[in-house]
Design a protein around this motif. Sequence first.
Motif, PDB file in Angstrom:
ATOM      1  N   HIS A   1      57.615 -14.916  30.699  1.00  0.00           N
ATOM      2  CA  HIS A   1      56.701 -16.038  30.470  1.00  0.00           C
ATOM      3  C   HIS A   1      56.511 -16.345  28.993  1.00  0.00           C
ATOM      4  CE1 HIS A   1      53.870 -12.899  29.433  1.00  0.00           C
ATOM      5  NE2 HIS A   1      54.050 -12.360  30.640  1.00  0.00           N
TER       6      HIS A   1
ATOM      7  N   TRP B   1      53.228 -21.362  31.519  1.00  0.00           N
ATOM      8  CA  TRP B   1      53.341 -20.359  32.578  1.00  0.00           C
ATOM      9  C   TRP B   1      51.983 -20.062  33.183  1.00  0.00           C
ATOM     10  CZ3 TRP B   1      57.214 -18.337  35.296  1.00  0.00           C
ATOM     11  CH2 TRP B   1      58.502 -18.564  34.836  1.00  0.00           C
ATOM     12  N   ALA B   2      50.935 -20.104  32.368  1.00  0.00           N
ATOM     13  CA  ALA B   2      49.582 -19.894  32.897  1.00  0.00           C
ATOM     14  C   ALA B   2      49.217 -21.021  33.858  1.00  0.00           C
ATOM     15  CB  ALA B   2      48.577 -19.818  31.753  1.00  0.00           C
ATOM     16  N   ALA B   3      49.603 -22.246  33.519  1.00  0.00           N
ATOM     17  CA  ALA B   3      49.353 -23.386  34.412  1.00  0.00           C
ATOM     18  C   ALA B   3      50.186 -23.273  35.681  1.00  0.00           C
ATOM     19  CB  ALA B   3      49.663 -24.693  33.689  1.00  0.00           C
TER      20      ALA B   3
ATOM     21  N   SER C   1      51.305 -21.131  27.629  1.00  0.00           N
ATOM     22  CA  SER C   1      50.248 -21.735  28.445  1.00  0.00           C
ATOM     23  C   SER C   1      50.840 -22.495  29.625  1.00  0.00           C
ATOM     24  CB  SER C   1      49.374 -22.658  27.595  1.00  0.00           C
ATOM     25  OG  SER C   1      50.126 -23.759  27.137  1.00  0.00           O
TER      26      SER C   1
ATOM     27  N   ASP D   1      51.165 -20.532  37.023  1.00  0.00           N
ATOM     28  CA  ASP D   1      50.562 -19.457  37.799  1.00  0.00           C
ATOM     29  C   ASP D   1      49.422 -19.998  38.659  1.00  0.00           C
ATOM     30  OD1 ASP D   1      50.298 -16.718  38.556  1.00  0.00           O
ATOM     31  OD2 ASP D   1      48.657 -16.465  37.124  1.00  0.00           O
ATOM     32  N   VAL D   2      48.592 -20.833  38.077  1.00  0.00           N
ATOM     33  CA  VAL D   2      47.496 -21.457  38.832  1.00  0.00           C
ATOM     34  C   VAL D   2      48.051 -22.342  39.941  1.00  0.00           C
ATOM     35  CG1 VAL D   2      45.536 -23.052  38.690  1.00  0.00           C
ATOM     36  CG2 VAL D   2      45.901 -21.379  36.876  1.00  0.00           C
TER      37      VAL D   2
ATOM     38  N   PHE E   1      43.385 -20.526  27.212  1.00  0.00           N
ATOM     39  CA  PHE E   1      44.562 -20.614  26.342  1.00  0.00           C
ATOM     40  C   PHE E   1      44.328 -21.624  25.251  1.00  0.00           C
ATOM     41  CE2 PHE E   1      47.450 -18.019  28.732  1.00  0.00           C
ATOM     42  CZ  PHE E   1      48.423 -17.721  27.828  1.00  0.00           C
TER      43      PHE E   1
ATOM     44  N   ALA F   1      43.074 -16.965  37.553  1.00  0.00           N
ATOM     45  CA  ALA F   1      44.172 -17.538  36.763  1.00  0.00           C
ATOM     46  C   ALA F   1      43.731 -18.849  36.111  1.00  0.00           C
ATOM     47  CB  ALA F   1      45.396 -17.764  37.636  1.00  0.00           C
TER      48      ALA F   1
ATOM     49  N   ARG G   1      41.754 -17.921  33.107  1.00  0.00           N
ATOM     50  CA  ARG G   1      42.655 -17.497  32.044  1.00  0.00           C
ATOM     51  C   ARG G   1      43.379 -18.685  31.422  1.00  0.00           C
ATOM     52  NH1 ARG G   1      47.031 -13.242  33.690  1.00  0.00           N
ATOM     53  NH2 ARG G   1      47.769 -14.971  34.947  1.00  0.00           N
ATOM     54  N   TRP G   2      43.831 -19.623  32.249  1.00  0.00           N
ATOM     55  CA  TRP G   2      44.529 -20.806  31.747  1.00  0.00           C
ATOM     56  C   TRP G   2      43.608 -21.641  30.868  1.00  0.00           C
ATOM     57  CZ3 TRP G   2      44.949 -25.848  34.821  1.00  0.00           C
ATOM     58  CH2 TRP G   2      45.775 -26.756  34.152  1.00  0.00           C
ATOM     59  N   LYS G   3      42.342 -21.757  31.258  1.00  0.00           N
ATOM     60  CA  LYS G   3      41.382 -22.528  30.474  1.00  0.00           C
ATOM     61  C   LYS G   3      41.162 -21.911  29.096  1.00  0.00           C
ATOM     62  CE  LYS G   3      36.728 -24.360  30.691  1.00  0.00           C
ATOM     63  NZ  LYS G   3      35.459 -24.351  31.381  1.00  0.00           N
TER      64      LYS G   3
END
Length: 154
Positions: A78, A84-86, A82, A88-89, A154, A147, A150-152
Amino acid sequence: MAATTAQPMGSLPSGLGICTTAPDIFYLPELVFGGLVWILVASTHVDPANPLGWVMFVSVFCFVMTFLWMAIFSAGGHKNSSGWAAADVAYHALAAFFYLSAGVALAYITLGKRDILDQSRIYKIDIAAVVFAFVATLFYFIHVILAAIRWKSF
């Protein structure tokens, strides 16, 4: 003062860090309960084929994708992005929705089998599959919430 192994919320873990951080700690329970749904539904006669085919698709698709997602995260593919974080969500929200729909369909089919006495073994297996489908839904839903937090960040 104790040392912590927790990652800051604005970063994505890799390696064994996925076994110690939220929401990534939910990968293993998602795999276990999703695999149980897959095994239990596959161990009975898939009748009617249409709703139970959807349940099989959801359980196999989510099992394979969650395993691949866990492998990508543990390998560090990843790159702490960010995007990848999105993703993931988005994936876990889709999986939670899929499992919710599959659990409802499976519960509906299982209720129709309760009056058939000669299939009591199949009925009990289907009840277990319904319970595990809703537990898997819960794990995916909790994963989505954590998730998204966590994404928020970033």
